[in-house]
Write a protein that holds these residues in place. Structure first.
Motif, PDB file in Angstrom:
ATOM      1  N   UNK A 136       0.820  -1.210   0.000  1.00 46.68           N
ATOM      2  CA  UNK A 136       0.000   0.000   0.000  1.00 46.68           C
ATOM      3  C   UNK A 136       0.855   1.260   0.000  1.00 46.68           C
ATOM      4  N   UNK A 137       2.011   1.222   0.648  1.00 45.51           N
ATOM      5  CA  UNK A 137       2.865   2.412   0.633  1.00 45.51           C
ATOM      6  C   UNK A 137       3.545   2.580  -0.738  1.00 45.51           C
ATOM      7  N   UNK A 138       3.910   1.482  -1.372  1.00 44.59           N
ATOM      8  CA  UNK A 138       4.484   1.581  -2.722  1.00 44.59           C
ATOM      9  C   UNK A 138       3.447   2.117  -3.704  1.00 44.59           C
ATOM     10  N   UNK A 139       2.197   1.656  -3.588  1.00 41.65           N
ATOM     11  CA  UNK A 139       1.131   2.169  -4.453  1.00 41.65           C
ATOM     12  C   UNK A 139       0.905   3.651  -4.182  1.00 41.65           C
ATOM     13  N   UNK A 140       0.961   4.042  -2.915  1.00 44.08           N
ATOM     14  CA  UNK A 140       0.810   5.461  -2.577  1.00 44.08           C
ATOM     15  C   UNK A 140       1.923   6.286  -3.217  1.00 44.08           C
ATOM     16  N   UNK A 141       3.146   5.767  -3.211  1.00 38.57           N
ATOM     17  CA  UNK A 141       4.253   6.482  -3.844  1.00 38.57           C
ATOM     18  C   UNK A 141       4.009   6.660  -5.334  1.00 38.57           C
ATOM     19  N   UNK A 142       3.434   5.656  -5.976  1.00 36.34           N
ATOM     20  CA  UNK A 142       3.119   5.763  -7.398  1.00 36.34           C
ATOM     21  C   UNK A 142       2.074   6.846  -7.652  1.00 36.34           C
ATOM     22  N   UNK A 143       1.107   6.962  -6.753  1.00 39.11           N
ATOM     23  CA  UNK A 143       0.085   7.998  -6.916  1.00 39.11           C
ATOM     24  C   UNK A 143       0.681   9.393  -6.747  1.00 39.11           C
ATOM     25  N   UNK A 144       1.599   9.531  -5.809  1.00 39.66           N
ATOM     26  CA  UNK A 144       2.282  10.817  -5.646  1.00 39.66           C
ATOM     27  C   UNK A 144       3.035  11.171  -6.927  1.00 39.66           C
ATOM     28  N   UNK A 145       3.725  10.192  -7.513  1.00 32.99           N
ATOM     29  CA  UNK A 145       4.448  10.417  -8.765  1.00 32.99           C
ATOM     30  C   UNK A 145       3.503  10.842  -9.880  1.00 32.99           C
ATOM     31  N   UNK A 146       2.362  10.166  -9.984  1.00 34.49           N
ATOM     32  CA  UNK A 146       1.393  10.520 -11.027  1.00 34.49           C
ATOM     33  C   UNK A 146       0.851  11.928 -10.823  1.00 34.49           C
ATOM     34  N   UNK A 147       0.549  12.300  -9.587  1.00 35.96           N
ATOM     35  CA  UNK A 147       0.024  13.641  -9.310  1.00 35.96           C
ATOM     36  C   UNK A 147       1.050  14.719  -9.636  1.00 35.96           C
ATOM     37  N   UNK A 148       2.295  14.503  -9.207  1.00 31.71           N
ATOM     38  CA  UNK A 148       3.337  15.496  -9.467  1.00 31.71           C
ATOM     39  C   UNK A 148       3.622  15.637 -10.964  1.00 31.71           C
TER      40      UNK A 148
ATOM     41  N   UNK B  37       1.342  19.396 -14.164  1.00 33.00           N
ATOM     42  CA  UNK B  37       1.965  20.342 -15.087  1.00 33.00           C
ATOM     43  C   UNK B  37       1.276  20.396 -16.453  1.00 33.00           C
ATOM     44  N   UNK B  38       0.363  19.492 -16.719  1.00 39.52           N
ATOM     45  CA  UNK B  38      -0.248  19.422 -18.052  1.00 39.52           C
ATOM     46  C   UNK B  38      -0.948  20.722 -18.459  1.00 39.52           C
ATOM     47  N   UNK B  39      -1.753  21.368 -17.590  1.00 41.75           N
ATOM     48  CA  UNK B  39      -2.423  22.601 -18.027  1.00 41.75           C
ATOM     49  C   UNK B  39      -1.472  23.722 -18.432  1.00 41.75           C
ATOM     50  N   UNK B  40      -0.203  23.640 -18.011  1.00 39.63           N
ATOM     51  CA  UNK B  40       0.769  24.673 -18.389  1.00 39.63           C
ATOM     52  C   UNK B  40       1.316  24.465 -19.793  1.00 39.63           C
TER      53      UNK B  40
END
Length: 448
Positions: free
Chosen positions: A290-302, A306-309
């Protein structure tokens, strides 16, 4: 890992390659084949496929329940997978290689047969994967092989239309090649799976009747770690479904790229997912799933934020975003199903039953519902703000383009933050799962 374990993982995962090959062609290209090439019309074809999908949604829990209850000398899962293959293979060929006079009846009948066959394979197949091992880390490896090979199948299928074009063939011929390749690769893969991979024996002891599909579903939903994980999975499915549905529109109208560049970006995205899977497995061993999956979600969010820019022509920055979000996808594919196998152990301890089928059936329904909801929300919102998908590039209003970028990137970030809140302190930790496994092992008949 021993050679025997590696061989079992490969033989278990191989059918996933063939199963995944037709997925995108069925959802993306099949409607065009029947609506335009065969001249049946978009509205009529859409109504037929919607009806077939509704039937498909009903079959998931039924197949899950039946595969849990079946008792044969060949096992619980194998007969359903064999039956599903016998239905799905011919249906795929009939749909992608239709006769010249094929009408709506042909489309309806063979679509239903295909979806039922798919469900007969996929629900027992994924449930079987959860039963192959009770080890916390080994379960992640099992899902890693299966999901990794499924992505390879998607990539192989994506190359078929390109190959058809190089050979001077039509798009319809490319779809026929996909169907043929899926059948040719799937038949020996399923035969090897059924012949060489043993099912795990059911635990010894008395079994009690847990009731109908509805009663079992209610019982499953009392499993709090599962419902929490299922809620996270549905939210994550919406977060993945929005960019998947809007990807062609965003690339065409937001970045102004051509179809060839779009196809290359899709390829890079999926290759990044496959390459990243071993890294997420290693991280899950070092931390937890669950913590590894959470890290992946943080990566996806970060990455997505930036896409709208970006603006027209910003292909290279978007390429970096594709690599990073593709890598995060690798975790989405392999870790949540392995986490689900862990929460099913809690149900087995409470009930004395192994009913992975009904759990994975509800999981599949959540997946389908999340993707449908993502499309059902995104397209009406775009229509409301005046976005025109068929308009010339650069002619949509700034408001419409901003909404497109927001739905494509920012809405998934918000959804994934919700997933992160559900997953970060998920109660099924490595320690708790180990305690449950010890208790189950004492009851007898459980995989170690």
């Amino acid at each position: 890992m021993t050679a025997a374990n590696r061989r079992r993982l490969i033989l278990y995962g191989l059918p996933g390659l063939a199963l995944a090959m037709p997925t995108i062609p069925v959802f993306v290209f099949l409607p065009t084949l029947y609506a335009d090439t065969l001249g049946l019309g978009l509205a009529a074809v859409g109504a037929v496929l919607l009806g077939a999908r509704l039937i498909d949604g009903i079959t998931d829990p039924l197949v899950g329940l039946l595969s849990d209850r079946l008792r044969t000398r060949w096992g619980r899962r194998k007969p359903w997978i064999a039956l599903g293959g016998l239905l799905a293979g011919p249906a795929l060929l009939m749909l992608f290689l239709p006769p010249d006079d094929a009408g709506l009846g042909h489309l309806l009948v063979w679509s239903i047969v295909l979806y039922v066959g798919w469900t007969l394979i996929s629900v027992p197949y994924t449930a079987w994967g959860a039963e192959l091992s009770g080890d916390y880390n080994e379960r992640s490896r099992i899902t890693g092989w299966r999901e990794g090979l499924m992505i390879v199948g998607i990539l192989v299928a994506g190359a078929m239309p390109v190959l058809a074009t190089m050979l001077g063939l039509s798009e319809g011929a490319g779809l026929g090649m996909v169907a043929g390749a899926a059948v040719v690769l799937g038949l020996p893969a399923i035969v090897l799976l059924l012949a060489k991979v043993p099912e795990v024996p059911l635990p010894a002891g008395p079994r009690r009747n847990l009731g109908s599909v509805w009663q079992q579903a209610k019982g499953v939903l009392r499993n709090r770690p599962f419902t929490r994980l299922l809620a996270a999975w549905v939210l994550n499915g919406m977060a993945s479904g929005l960019p998947a549905a809007l990807f062609p529109l965003y690339l065409a109208h937001g970045l102004g790229v051509d179809d060839a560049t779009r196809d290359r970006l899709i390829l890079i995205y999926f290759v990044a997912a496959v390459v990243a899977i071993p890294g997420w497995l290693a991280l899950s061993r070092a931390w937890s799933k669950h913590r590894a999956w959470a890290a992946a979600m943080v990566l996806a969010c970060l990455s997505f934020v930036w896409v709208p820019a970006l603006g027209p022509g910003d292909v290279w920055p978007f390429l970096v975003i594709c690599v990073l979000t593709g890598a995060a996808l690798g975790a989405d594919l392999v870790l949540p199903p392995a986490m689900q196998a862990d929460v099913i152990d809690l149900d087995a301890l409470r009930t004395g039953q192994r009913r992975e089928g009904i759990f994975f059936a509800l999981w599949g329904m959540g997946t389908k519902g999340a993707l449908a909801l993502a499309v059902g929300l995104a397209f009406p919102i775009l229509d409301w703000v005046g976005f025109k998908a068929d308009a010339a590039v650069g002619t949509n209003t700034p408001m419409a383009l901003a909404t497109l970028a927001g739905l494509y990137a920012l809405a998934p970030v918000v959804l994934k933050l919700g997933v992160l809140a559900l997953v970060w302190n998920h109660p099924m930790t490595r320690r708790r799962q180990a305690i449950i496994r010890k208790r189950l092992t004492r009851l007898g008949g459980e995989p170690s």
